[in-house]
Write an enzyme that holds these catalytic residues in place. Sequence first.
Site, PDB file in Angstrom:
ATOM      1  N   CYS A  70       0.596  -1.282  -0.112  1.00  0.00           N
ATOM      2  CA  CYS A  70       0.159  -0.111   0.013  1.00  0.00           C
ATOM      3  C   CYS A  70       0.837   1.321  -0.162  1.00  0.00           C
ATOM      4  O   CYS A  70       0.423   2.077  -0.590  1.00  0.00           O
ATOM      5  CB  CYS A  70      -1.151   0.013   1.209  1.00  0.00           C
ATOM      6  SG  CYS A  70      -0.219   0.171   2.879  1.00  0.00           S
ATOM      7  N   HIS A 110      -1.374   1.404   7.106  1.00  0.00           N
ATOM      8  CA  HIS A 110      -1.950   1.424   5.944  1.00  0.00           C
ATOM      9  C   HIS A 110      -1.951   2.723   5.195  1.00  0.00           C
ATOM     10  O   HIS A 110      -2.380   3.624   6.033  1.00  0.00           O
ATOM     11  CB  HIS A 110      -3.553   0.796   5.899  1.00  0.00           C
ATOM     12  CG  HIS A 110      -4.180   0.689   4.359  1.00  0.00           C
ATOM     13  ND1 HIS A 110      -3.613  -0.451   3.554  1.00  0.00           N
ATOM     14  CD2 HIS A 110      -5.069   1.344   4.048  1.00  0.00           C
ATOM     15  CE1 HIS A 110      -4.321  -0.174   2.423  1.00  0.00           C
ATOM     16  NE2 HIS A 110      -5.011   0.927   2.586  1.00  0.00           N
ATOM     17  N   ASP A 125      -8.098   3.581  -3.152  1.00  0.00           N
ATOM     18  CA  ASP A 125      -7.156   2.800  -2.802  1.00  0.00           C
ATOM     19  C   ASP A 125      -6.845   1.883  -3.853  1.00  0.00           C
ATOM     20  O   ASP A 125      -7.725   0.942  -4.467  1.00  0.00           O
ATOM     21  CB  ASP A 125      -7.972   2.012  -1.514  1.00  0.00           C
ATOM     22  CG  ASP A 125      -6.884   1.206  -0.528  1.00  0.00           C
ATOM     23  OD1 ASP A 125      -5.567   0.994  -1.169  1.00  0.00           O
ATOM     24  OD2 ASP A 125      -6.842   1.021   0.319  1.00  0.00           O
TER      25      ASP A 125
END
Length: 261
Positions: A70, A110, A125
């Site tokens: 991420c 994250h 995302d």
Amino acid sequence: MTTELNQLFRKRIGISETAKITFDMLKYILEKTAQTIPFENLSIITGNTCQITKENLIKKILLRNEGGLCYELNPILYFFLLENGFYVSLVRGVVYNHPAQKWSSTGRTHAAILLSHNEQTYLMDTGFGVNLPLIPVPLSGQIAKSANGEFRIIPVVSDAGDYILQVKLSNKDKDWRIGYIFDTWQPVKDISELNEIQKIISEHPDSSFNKQPLITKLTRNGYITLTDTSFTQYMNGNVGKEVVDNRTYKKFAKQYFSLSI
């Protein structure tokens, strides 16, 4: 804007070098990104990580055609969106640990994107494994639907953040489940902050990404996942899984993910 990152990102995911990126195109951009750039932890497993900088992300993801986690995948998309005129920021969140029924003990590891458009804020995302919305999700609470399922964001009062992403994947989830909580009040001020995330993910005993290799990406009909012991194909609600050895692991990494191991 004609920059190296802009050109290379378009080339990597297979879109025109001259197309104007509008808000309505973002769903397509997210789909192409998810189907092209794998979510993988190979640099952590091999101990071959480098500092998180714009230049290093370009080298890793756009020149060497690798994937990432991420804190690598969302920043490269963030820079692409920024260079194409969008108002974006990076935020940090805490993933929910479903087996333990609590927030991950690795903390705010994250990274995701917030995008402002027409006085509305959206979460984007491309670094959440197979749980990707594939569409901007409004912070208003409105349900966002894509081929991958339904997604919504609810406001909360918590020390960990002020919004929670909830997920209901197609052909998989019957009920809403928590994805992660994120904090809109503490945006990432400098990309160098993401090195802290990489360090925790690499070293924390509870990190799920420093134990064994994981490579996954979405496909048009589902997703594929490869570890050093198994290969899983999830298509139209059907799951196929096979055992792999070192030879087939390397073969499948190249065949399905274009990664040389």
